[in-house]
Design a protein around this motif. Structure first.
Motif, PDB file in Angstrom:
ATOM      1  N   LEU A  33       0.665  -1.147  -0.030  1.00  0.00           N
ATOM      2  CA  LEU A  33      -0.029  -0.109  -0.024  1.00  0.00           C
ATOM      3  C   LEU A  33       0.791   1.191   0.004  1.00  0.00           C
ATOM      4  O   LEU A  33       0.529   2.054  -0.675  1.00  0.00           O
ATOM      5  N   GLU A  34       1.763   1.286   0.832  1.00  0.00           N
ATOM      6  CA  GLU A  34       2.824   2.451   0.947  1.00  0.00           C
ATOM      7  C   GLU A  34       3.876   2.606  -0.465  1.00  0.00           C
ATOM      8  O   GLU A  34       4.094   3.787  -0.857  1.00  0.00           O
ATOM      9  N   ALA A  35       3.919   1.612  -0.854  1.00  0.00           N
ATOM     10  CA  ALA A  35       4.584   1.829  -2.307  1.00  0.00           C
ATOM     11  C   ALA A  35       3.945   2.447  -3.259  1.00  0.00           C
ATOM     12  O   ALA A  35       4.356   3.190  -3.925  1.00  0.00           O
ATOM     13  N   ALA A  84       5.703   1.193 -10.611  1.00  0.00           N
ATOM     14  CA  ALA A  84       5.057   0.082 -10.187  1.00  0.00           C
ATOM     15  C   ALA A  84       5.425  -0.035  -8.438  1.00  0.00           C
ATOM     16  O   ALA A  84       6.325   0.168  -8.173  1.00  0.00           O
ATOM     17  N   GLY A  85       4.420  -0.449  -7.772  1.00  0.00           N
ATOM     18  CA  GLY A  85       4.396  -0.796  -6.424  1.00  0.00           C
ATOM     19  C   GLY A  85       4.066  -2.129  -6.303  1.00  0.00           C
ATOM     20  O   GLY A  85       3.029  -2.586  -7.101  1.00  0.00           O
ATOM     21  N   ALA A  88       6.358  -6.174   3.723  1.00  0.00           N
ATOM     22  CA  ALA A  88       7.380  -5.402   2.829  1.00  0.00           C
ATOM     23  C   ALA A  88       6.928  -5.208   1.471  1.00  0.00           C
ATOM     24  O   ALA A  88       5.787  -5.698   1.001  1.00  0.00           O
ATOM     25  N   GLY A  89       7.422  -4.323   0.954  1.00  0.00           N
ATOM     26  CA  GLY A  89       7.189  -3.732  -0.518  1.00  0.00           C
ATOM     27  C   GLY A  89       8.164  -3.175  -1.203  1.00  0.00           C
ATOM     28  O   GLY A  89       9.236  -2.930  -0.683  1.00  0.00           O
ATOM     29  N   TYR A  96      -8.628  -4.890  -5.558  1.00  0.00           N
ATOM     30  CA  TYR A  96      -8.489  -4.943  -3.981  1.00  0.00           C
ATOM     31  C   TYR A  96      -8.575  -3.415  -3.443  1.00  0.00           C
ATOM     32  O   TYR A  96      -7.753  -2.565  -4.139  1.00  0.00           O
ATOM     33  N   ILE A  97      -9.068  -3.325  -2.311  1.00  0.00           N
ATOM     34  CA  ILE A  97      -9.149  -1.753  -2.060  1.00  0.00           C
ATOM     35  C   ILE A  97      -7.917  -1.220  -1.709  1.00  0.00           C
ATOM     36  O   ILE A  97      -7.739   0.230  -1.861  1.00  0.00           O
ATOM     37  N   ALA A  98      -6.781  -1.748  -1.535  1.00  0.00           N
ATOM     38  CA  ALA A  98      -5.508  -1.257  -1.408  1.00  0.00           C
ATOM     39  C   ALA A  98      -5.182  -0.342  -2.626  1.00  0.00           C
ATOM     40  O   ALA A  98      -4.610   0.756  -2.195  1.00  0.00           O
TER      41      ALA A  98
END
Ligand SMILES: *Cc1c(COP(=O)(O)O)cnc(C)c1O
Length: 367
Positions: A60-62, A181-182, A197-198, A89-91
């Motif tokens: 999400l933060e990515a 990209a995330g 992790a991301g 997905y809601i993220a």
């Protein structure tokens, strides 16, 4: 019981190397922004075919960091619209709102269940400044088409690659289809950590630099703050795990593909619609999503037959209380998917026997 996903089996399959890698990271005495993070970032950027990779705290933060960085760079402004598929997905949607932008939902393509240029055109207006396309269920977005459209209309193309690790479209890998990209390395993803992790991948030097600062309190130099940043960093232990797992991603994805092929070939039930497979390499089968109008009955039947399943996702973002602000919206395809989707177990460590049992159980279901 065949579990939907057996994470212990996944983790055990990386031993004894995994424990050794963890032990080394523990004994190094350095836990944030060190050699392990740098090593993984280099390896993952190379794997995805981008110039840069920035390890962050989660998927999400990515995504949020990408949008915040574009605002910081003056490429996006608060209130700009971002087109996003209504069945994600809601993220994905949260990352847009969190950055102060406005999600503009649109229905996906009925075959691929992914965002298409058609879907973008349906809602496009002059306030639209970016697209967030999602490699949903592990299927690569139509990267070439979308980036061509984005270029013509001067839009930023962001990819939510949280389900797409390793997917290939038009000789490019997930993570390199758009401007940035995330990724999420949530434990259940195709490349998963043992915690959150991301990462962000991009070939834009300024964006990479801005995200690196934003994710570290907005500073490039300790105690000198350029921006109002956040704390979103990939720790050394998770990075060590990811570096150990990355070399096996392609062969694990190949195993997923083998299982998907067997499901596609042998599941035959008039009450069930199979997913569309795409070209070789295009789908990395994070989720094997079948559809049926008799989902509740099928899911109960499979549970009784010893097959675990999940639903991705039962309530689309525009039907969530969290997005009441969007008002009354209706997306027939997204709603149909939410009402009929059922995910079968699919991960590289499944045994032949388990795969056969899943096929038999789905085929034996009737009204
Ligand atoms: C998992 C996921 C995310 C969020 O990743 P986290 O690491 O859980 O924050 C975002 N988008 C999609 C499509 C996902 O599947």
């Amino acid at each position: 019981m065949i579990p939907y996903l057996d994470l212990k089996r996944v983790t055990d399959s990386f031993e004894p190397g995994l424990s050794k890698a963890l032990e080394n990271a523990v004994k190094s005495g350095w836990y944030i922004r060190g050699k392990e993070c740098e090593r993984f970032e280099k390896a993952f950027a190379k794997y995805c075919g981008t110039e840069y990779c920035i390890g962050v705290a989660n998927g999400l933060e990515a995504l949020t960091l990408i949008f915040k960085a574009y605002i910081q760079m003056g490429r996006l402004n608060r209130g700009d619209f971002v087109v996003v598929p209504a069945n994600t997905y809601i993220a994905s949607v949260l990352s847009i709102s969190e950055a102060g932008l406005v999600p503009l939902l649109t229905d996906p393509d009925t075959q691929t269940l992914n965002l298409s240029v058609e879907g973008v055109k349906r809602v496009w207006n002059p306030q639209v400044k970016a697209i967030l396309a999602v490699d949903l269920y592990g299927r690569a977005i139509p990267g070439k088409e979308l980036s061509e459209f984005a270029k013509i209309h001067d839009l930023i193309l962001v990819e939510d690659a949280a389900q797409g690790h390793g997917a290939v479209e038009n000789h490019k890998r997930a993570g390199s289809f758009g401007d940035a990209a995330g990724f999420s390395f949530y434990p259940g993803k195709n490349l998963g950590a043992l915690g959150d992790a991301g990462a962000v991948t991009t070939s834009d030097a300024e964006l990479a630099k801005t995200i690196r600062a934003l994710a570290n309190y907005g500073s490039e130099q300790k105690y000198v703050n350029l921006f109002k940043g956040m704390n979103s960093r990939l720790d050394e232990l998770q990075a060590a795990i990811l570096s150990l797992k990355l070399p096996r991603l392609d062969s694990d994805n190949a195993k997923r593909s083998q299982i998907a092929k067997r499901y596609m070939k042998y599941i035959s039930n008039p009450l069930v619609t199979l997913p569309s497979p795409g070209k070789p390499g295009e789908h990395v089968w994070h989720i094997f999503a079948i559809r049926t109008s008799y989902r509740k009955a099928l899911q109960e039947y499979l549970t009784h037959s010893g097959v675990g399943t999940l639903i991705h996702y039962p309530i689309p973002p525009h039907r969530q209380s969290a997005y009441g602000e969007l008002g009354e919206l209706y997306f027939p395809i997204a709603e149909e998917i939410a009402d009929t989707e059922l995910s079968l177990p699919l991960y590289p460590q499944m045994t032949e026997d388990e795969i056969s049992k899943v096929i038999e159980a789905v085929n034996a279901f009737h009204l």
